[in-house]
Design an enzyme around this catalytic site. Sequence first.
Site, PDB file in Angstrom:
ATOM      1  N   HIS A 129      21.724 -15.178 100.161  1.00  0.00           N
ATOM      2  CA  HIS A 129      20.919 -14.797  99.284  1.00  0.00           C
ATOM      3  C   HIS A 129      19.673 -14.121 100.006  1.00  0.00           C
ATOM      4  O   HIS A 129      19.187 -14.577 100.860  1.00  0.00           O
ATOM      5  CB  HIS A 129      20.479 -15.663  97.987  1.00  0.00           C
ATOM      6  CG  HIS A 129      21.702 -15.962  97.414  1.00  0.00           C
ATOM      7  ND1 HIS A 129      22.456 -15.182  96.472  1.00  0.00           N
ATOM      8  CD2 HIS A 129      21.961 -17.327  97.184  1.00  0.00           C
ATOM      9  CE1 HIS A 129      23.139 -15.953  95.809  1.00  0.00           C
ATOM     10  NE2 HIS A 129      22.970 -17.287  96.188  1.00  0.00           N
ATOM     11  N   CYS A 196      22.593  -8.381 100.759  1.00  0.00           N
ATOM     12  CA  CYS A 196      22.635  -7.062  99.962  1.00  0.00           C
ATOM     13  C   CYS A 196      21.556  -6.208 100.236  1.00  0.00           C
ATOM     14  O   CYS A 196      20.485  -6.415 100.803  1.00  0.00           O
ATOM     15  CB  CYS A 196      22.851  -7.110  98.472  1.00  0.00           C
ATOM     16  SG  CYS A 196      24.427  -8.238  97.831  1.00  0.00           S
TER      17      CYS A 196
END
Length: 218
Positions: A129, A196
């Site tokens: 993350h 991401c």
Amino acid sequence: MTVRNRGALAAMAVGAAALTVAVLVACGSQPAEDVGAEQAADLASATPSPTAGGPSVPVTRGELPSGAETVPPTRLVIPAIDVTATVNAVGINQKTDEFEVPPSVDQIGWYRYGPGLEADTGSVVIAGHVDSATQGKGAFWRLRDLDQGDTLTATGSDGKERRYRVVAREEYQKTKIPLERYFARDGKPRLTLITCGGPFDAEARRYRDNIVVTAVPA
């Protein structure tokens, strides 16, 4: 963070305790232009590994390259972006069909259905993350800042430190990332870091893109 199967590829989901194999965790800022795309492609085998009709990214343990016992990474240090993170072996959540990652955003996950650090072929995948609404910035918050020539060190369960050098940093829309390349068990040995990036979709509660950093043994 999410990486979802194409047909049956595993998945990684943003902000939760999971990571989908086509959609991984992210940060909102745009990285610099892609670098080293050709080098990253050249590291992969000219032909994809045979999967006997199965998914390109295995969701259950299959035959790994022959040789020594698998050595999982347990610690990752990236001086250029101030990362010192614990690496946990992660698998597939059978209920959600997602690639699970540590719930703490300061820890990252190694895809244990692929090669370990001892392998002389294939891609060792580590993903994590970038941020969380409740926990703040994650270990890979600045992954997009890595550039060619930056170095990192992965420590294995055997206590051995292995140094790598960044050769590529690329950004893909999550639906277009070539998973068979980055999760391959063949080709030259390399380390693949995924998170991401791109714009954040508030309605879907996820980022549009994936940032992929490729490193080779230094």
